[in-house]
Design a protein around this motif. Structure first.
Motif, PDB file in Angstrom:
ATOM      1  N   SER A 169       0.837  -1.198   0.000  1.00  0.00           N
ATOM      2  CA  SER A 169       0.000   0.000   0.000  1.00  0.00           C
ATOM      3  C   SER A 169       0.873   1.249   0.000  1.00  0.00           C
ATOM      4  O   SER A 169       2.069   1.192   0.322  1.00  0.00           O
ATOM      5  CB  SER A 169      -0.952   0.023   1.198  1.00  0.00           C
TER       6      SER A 169
ATOM      7  N   TYR B 194      -3.905   5.061   0.536  1.00  0.00           N
ATOM      8  CA  TYR B 194      -4.675   5.537   1.698  1.00  0.00           C
ATOM      9  C   TYR B 194      -4.310   6.989   1.957  1.00  0.00           C
ATOM     10  O   TYR B 194      -3.128   7.348   1.898  1.00  0.00           O
ATOM     11  CB  TYR B 194      -4.350   4.704   2.941  1.00  0.00           C
TER      12      TYR B 194
ATOM     13  N   CYS C 141      -9.645   5.153   1.600  1.00  0.00           N
ATOM     14  CA  CYS C 141      -8.950   4.119   0.816  1.00  0.00           C
ATOM     15  C   CYS C 141      -9.305   4.331  -0.657  1.00  0.00           C
ATOM     16  O   CYS C 141     -10.481   4.383  -1.015  1.00  0.00           O
ATOM     17  CB  CYS C 141      -9.408   2.742   1.272  1.00  0.00           C
TER      18      CYS C 141
ATOM     19  N   GLU D 285     -14.253   5.450   0.987  1.00  0.00           N
ATOM     20  CA  GLU D 285     -13.617   4.718  -0.114  1.00  0.00           C
ATOM     21  C   GLU D 285     -13.896   5.420  -1.433  1.00  0.00           C
ATOM     22  O   GLU D 285     -14.977   5.954  -1.651  1.00  0.00           O
ATOM     23  CB  GLU D 285     -14.175   3.295  -0.188  1.00  0.00           C
TER      24      GLU D 285
END
Ligand code: ADP
Ligand code: ASP
Ligand code: MG
Length: 463
Positions: A220, A279, A292, A246
């Protein structure tokens, strides 16, 4: 492996840097590599210093340099970095002083020299953060980002050479990370094939993080900043903005491109290519879940996902002297844009005229001079683009009408309209001074009122 990027406010002083160290320590199992921006506000000061020196005010520039120097040393001291380690910053400021004296002597400031000056922000902050991490118990190692990130020579807005960058990043960082070290690099800065310093454009540290993340095939990429995550609009313009949990890559890219400063516009390109989630997190409230951003996100409960706005826009209106907008005319027009390395943000055409909205920061006067040979030109500066983004934009009947109703009820005049080619945005241009009001009214209409039930959505394919 993960890449963690901390923006200017996240490393603005000793307290912020201490917080960053504990955030990084909390991720140590995930093998982090760290990217930092210059301390908050330093890049702006560096730019002002360079311009001041070129304009003949060397003493003013040296005074600002002294303040920047003291700010770094104060943080060093407060973080209890050993004096001999602090002293390693001294030669950096000395060489920046020499560069400023050189600029003043020549009275000239090229983009290449501007990059050199701006790079000191991240060079110094990364050295400071590395020293602080070591004091705070993190096994950090300073890596000069310019040895990893290789770009072309478009100074102040360089584009990465991904092949060279991936190879260099892997060979520099993987051995360190495997040994349990935490590499720390400056964002934003890079070098061309000849080793000359370049930068990725303002706000480019986000892009650096994502380039390094993709090179390392990271699990990530974390962008740590001063807001809870990506919000429904800029909370500075509209305090009622809400955090989005999101977001899809396409929606987030569109928001970034149309001015959501929380992400550099190119940030998602490397992440999309490798399908790495990004993120956006708050370094002052690290316990929050942030936003996210990934390939697919659950459908939005609101008509739009978010509103972005971009100031500093100029509209160029052109009328051809011929009756119809011939292909050759459009070709000549966009070739002129290409020659001046300018890109259009919005375009709208009619039978014999075309309007183009573009960033005022580009070098517009020479382009306008050239375009005068093609037809009548009118230039309208001090405009802003407002852009509403949402996956459902094309599916809901009447969505454009309610946007423009809201704007007209607010008494705001619209200069240009475009329903984005990407099918997920509606954008329009207003006076720069009307932009905050436009965003606030649209936010109130689409995010602060109960939304229509999904049944009001018509069949796909309707605009
Ligand atoms: P950093 O220094 O961490 O890179 P930036 O100042 O570049 O931080 O970006 C964060 C800022 O982006 C926020 O303070 C906020 O004012 C602005 N911003 C603009 N649009 C949005 C949005 N949609 N969501 C969150 N922040 C936004
Ligand atoms: N320090 C650079 C800037 O202010 C890069 C960044 O912060 O992302 O633009
Ligand atoms: Mg930023």
């Amino acid at each position: 492996m993960i890449v963690m990027k901390f923006g200017g406010t996240s490393v603005e002083d000793s307290k912020a840097i201490t917080r960053v160290a504990s955030i990084v320590a909390s991720r140590s199992q995930q093998q982090p590599a760290v990217v930092v921006s210059a301390m908050g506000g330093v890049t702006d000061v560096l730019i002002a210093m360079a311009r001041g020196a070129a304009a003949g005010d060397l003493s003013g520039s040296l005074k600002s340099l002294q303040a920047v120097r003291e700010r770094h040393f104060k943080a060093c001291e407060e973080l209890r970095v050993a004096p001999q380690v602090c002293a390693q910053l001294q030669p950096l400021f000395d060489s920046l002083e020499m560069v400023l004296r050189g600029i003043a002597a020549l009275g000239e400031l090229s983009p290449r020299t501007m990059d050199n000056v701006m790079s000191y922000g991240e060079i110094c902050s990364s050295a400071l953060v590395t020293a602080a991490f070591n004091v705070l118990g993190l096994p950090a190692e300073l890596v000069d980002a310019r040895e990893c990130l290789i770009t072309d020579s478009a100074f102040t807005r360089a584009a990465p050479n991904f092949e060279a960058t991936n190879q260099r990043t892997q060979s520099k960082l993987v051995p360190l990370i495997s040994k349990g070290r935490v590499p720390v690099m400056g964002g934003f800065i890079a070098s061309n094939a000849d080793g000359i310093t370049t930068t990725l454009g303002r706000g480019g540290s986000d892009y650096s993080a994502s380039i390094f993340g993709a090179a390392l095939s990271a699990d990530s990429i974390e962008i740590w900043t001063d807001v809870q995550g990506v919000m429904t609009t800029d909370p500075r313009i509209c305090p009622a903005a809400q955090k989005i949990d999101e977001l899809g890559f396409a929606e987030a890219s569109e928001l970034a491109y149309f001015g959501a400063k929380v992400l550099h516009p190119a940030t998602l390109i490397p992440a999309v290519r490798k399908n790495i989630p990004v993120y956006v997190l708050d370094s002052r409230h690290p316990e929050g879940k942030g936003t996210c951003i990934r390939g697919r996100a659950p459908r939005s409960q609101t008509t739009f996902r978010a509103i972005a706005a971009k100031k500093n826009v100029t509209i160029i209106n052109m009328k051809t002297t011929r009756k119809l907008m011939a292909f050759s005319f459009l070709k000549a027009l966009f070739e002129a844009f290409e020659r001046h390395s300018l890109s259009a943000d919005l375009v709208s055409t009619s039978e014999a005229s075309i309007s183009i909205a573009l960033d005022s920061a580009g070098v517009i006067p020479p382009l306008v001079e050239e375009l005068r040979q093609l037809g009548d030109i009118e230039v309208e500066p001090a405009k802003a683009i407002v852009c509403l983004v949402g996956e459902d934009v094309k599916r809901i009947i009447g969505v454009a009408a309610s946007v423009f109703d809201t704007i007209s009820a607010a008494g705001i005049n619209i200069h240009m309209i475009s329903q984005g080619a990407s099918e997920i945005n509606i954008s329009f241009v207003v006076e720069e001074s009307d932009m905050p009001k436009a965003v606030q009214h649209l936010h109130a209409r689409f995010f602060e009122q109960p939304q229509a039930a999904p049944a009001s959505k018509a069949n796909a394919g309707r605009g």
